[in-house]
Enzyme design. Structure first.
Site, PDB file in Angstrom:
ATOM      1  N   GLU A 181       3.105  -9.746 -15.386  1.00  0.00           N
ATOM      2  CA  GLU A 181       3.012  -8.335 -14.971  1.00  0.00           C
ATOM      3  C   GLU A 181       4.170  -7.492 -15.500  1.00  0.00           C
ATOM      4  O   GLU A 181       4.893  -6.828 -14.746  1.00  0.00           O
ATOM      5  CB  GLU A 181       2.945  -8.224 -13.444  1.00  0.00           C
ATOM      6  CG  GLU A 181       1.672  -8.820 -12.890  1.00  0.00           C
ATOM      7  CD  GLU A 181       1.403  -8.489 -11.429  1.00  0.00           C
ATOM      8  OE1 GLU A 181       0.237  -8.568 -11.021  1.00  0.00           O
ATOM      9  OE2 GLU A 181       2.341  -8.167 -10.691  1.00  0.00           O
ATOM     10  N   GLU A 377      -5.158 -13.565 -12.333  1.00  0.00           N
ATOM     11  CA  GLU A 377      -4.923 -13.368 -10.900  1.00  0.00           C
ATOM     12  C   GLU A 377      -6.004 -12.465 -10.345  1.00  0.00           C
ATOM     13  O   GLU A 377      -6.338 -11.441 -10.967  1.00  0.00           O
ATOM     14  CB  GLU A 377      -3.567 -12.684 -10.626  1.00  0.00           C
ATOM     15  CG  GLU A 377      -2.377 -13.577 -10.788  1.00  0.00           C
ATOM     16  CD  GLU A 377      -1.081 -12.898 -10.371  1.00  0.00           C
ATOM     17  OE1 GLU A 377      -1.090 -12.087  -9.418  1.00  0.00           O
ATOM     18  OE2 GLU A 377      -0.060 -13.187 -11.007  1.00  0.00           O
TER      19      GLU A 377
END
Ligand code: BG6
Length: 477
Positions: A181, A377
């Site tokens: 991320e 995810e």
């Protein structure tokens, strides 16, 4: 017939700092995650101007220190993943186990040995390891001594770390990601860049400098990995939240476009295309930064082109609404703020649940990059009720089912999707709130927010459900 490829990578995802525990064992030193207190206010506490990166056990609890003790129980956990039929397992390497202070010349052999065993344990069950090289857990020393990623020296330290792990495991591990991320720093640069208000996060020049350094380091890792073995698949990893304009007002539509570019795409644009996108100057100027303010070297731009990623890994949990003219109700979730969408339901933590948004995300990302996509995810953080040695988590099954349906639709739209690893396949500590009670897993772990529990593992209802999803390659949901 299944819409998904025969070799579709079904699995699950975790991160070292959120499940391993053993935070000072076998030579490991403190990481940024180890000094973040538990509880819903952890990011607010870390954003106090006087936050000093120390542990204060008289005031706070630190659930990551023990987490779910995966460090000592990984064999039991991987056996459970194998029982579910995982084709792959996404986990991260704790940088602070391999180079505990971050700036050593030689790695910590005990740390490497731990991951030797983890990887071999996966391979024993034909589970492909999918490794995130850096997931929210840089050695604390790199922050306190060097100031975090805004310092160019971090490139060399990361390069050494990445070269060490790629060299050691490239024959056993095909799938890699360089930074988790990476774009989340737009809102909270503490976990990925080691920057918070007390060491310069308010000056956005530091955030852009840190990103530049990370882009160069990421490209170096990709290039280095490909030189070791051209078959390695090395991806970027971004936090993706589909965003919608609140209404048809062109002002809001334009704002939404800019927000998509600046949050969802900026980092992946650089990592996938090998150069900064056209809107970079506008984005920087909004933040009172000029590109020429950044410390760069001509060779940086060469390496960016040489180290473009093979696939786009991303997390997807929720969507958000952009609005600047209506004063619509506020909403927040997964390290970001925005506006509330009246058409969607929210999780118990206020994250807006939007499976169609995932289909949109897959189409937009594939159109833009024309590279395989990997959903690394996705999932529902919820309070589980543990009863009769299990959890009847129909709400989680329902969330995942709807998102897998949306994936199948996107594949029918023509999207090239490699795999799916739902987040926190075993309960672990939340990154945003440091809670154990925000659970995502197919496997329940007996541990509460205060560290009480015997850490035993139990299968939830979703365990058998997901096993069947994998067995039928996503046909039976
Ligand atoms: C992503 C992170 O933001 O979402 C994970 O990569 C994190 O580390 C996950 O755990 C879920 O967020 P949270 O705050 O519920 O743990």
């Amino acid at each position: 017939m299944s819409k998904f490829k025969n070799d579709f990578l079904w699995g699950g995802a975790t991160a070292a700092n959120q499940l391993e525990g053993a935070y000072l064992e076998d030579g490991k030193a403190l990481s940024v995650a180890d000094v973040l207190p538990g509880g819903p206010d952890r990011l607010k506490i870390a954003a106090q101007p006087d936050f000093d990166w120390t542990i204060d056990e008289t005031k706070y609890k630190y659930p990551n220190h023990v987490a779910i003790d995966h460090y000592h129980r990984f064999k039991e956990d991987i056996a459970l993943f194998a029982e579910m039929g995982f084709k792959c397992y996404r986990f991260s390497i704790a940088w602070s186990r391999i180079f505990p202070q971050g700036d050593e010349q030689t790695p910590n052999e005990a740390g490497l040995k731990f991951y030797d065993e983890m990887i071999d344990e996966c391979l024993k069950y034909d589970i492909e390891p999918v490794i995130t090289i850096s997931h929210y857990e840089m050695p604390l020393n790199l922050i306190t001594e060097y100031g975090g990623w805004k310092n160019r020296q971090l490139i060399d330290f990361y390069n050494k770390f990445a070269e060490t792990v790629l060299t050691r495991w490239h024959k056993k591990v095909k799938y890699w990601m360089t930074f988790n991320e990476i774009n989340s720093a737009a809102h909270f640069p503490i976990m990925s860049q080691g920057l918070t208000i007390s060491n310069g996060a308010l000056d956005k020049k530091n955030v852009f400098q840190a990103w530049h350094n990370q882009f160069v380091a990421s490209a170096h890792a990709v290039k280095f990995g490909h030189e070791l073995d051209s078959d390695l698949q090395i991806g970027c990893m971004i936090l993706y939240a589909t965003t919608y304009s609140y209404d048809a007002n062109p002002i809001n539509q334009l704002e939404n476009l800019e927000s998509q570019q600046e949050f969802n795409y900026f980092c992946a644009d650089v990592q996938s295309r090998g150069k900064y996108p056209a809107y970079t100057d506008r984005y920087m100027k909004k933040n009172k930064v000029q590109f020429s303010d950044l410390e760069t070297k001509p060779e940086d731009f060469e390496i960016l082109q040489q180290g473009t990623v093979d696939y786009i890994g991303f997390s997807y949990y929720m969507s958000m609404v952009t609005d600047i003219t209506n004063d619509a109700e506020k909403s927040s979730g997964n390290l970001m703020d925005g506006k509330r969408n009246p058409f969607l339901k929210e999780s118990e933590w206020g994250w807006q649940i939007d499976p169609i948004g995932l289909r949109i995300a897959l189409n937009e990302l594939y159109d833009r990059y024309q590279k395989p996509l990997f959903i690394v995810e996705n999932g529902l953080g919820a309070k589980d009720e543990f009863k009769n040695n299990t959890v009847i988590d129909d709400y989680r099954i329902d969330y995942l089912k709807q998102h897998i349906d949306a994936m199948a639709d996107a594949v029918s739209d023509g999207v090239d999707l490699m795999g799916y690893t739902p987040w926190g396949c075993i309960d672990l500590v939340s990154a945003g709130t440091g809670q154990m009670s925000k659970r995502y897993g197919f496997i329940y772990v007996d541990q509460d927010d205060d560290g009480n529990g015997n850490l035993d593992r139990y299968k939830k209802k979703s365990f058998d459900w997901y096993k069947n999803v994998i067995q039928t390659n996503g046909e039976e949901l």
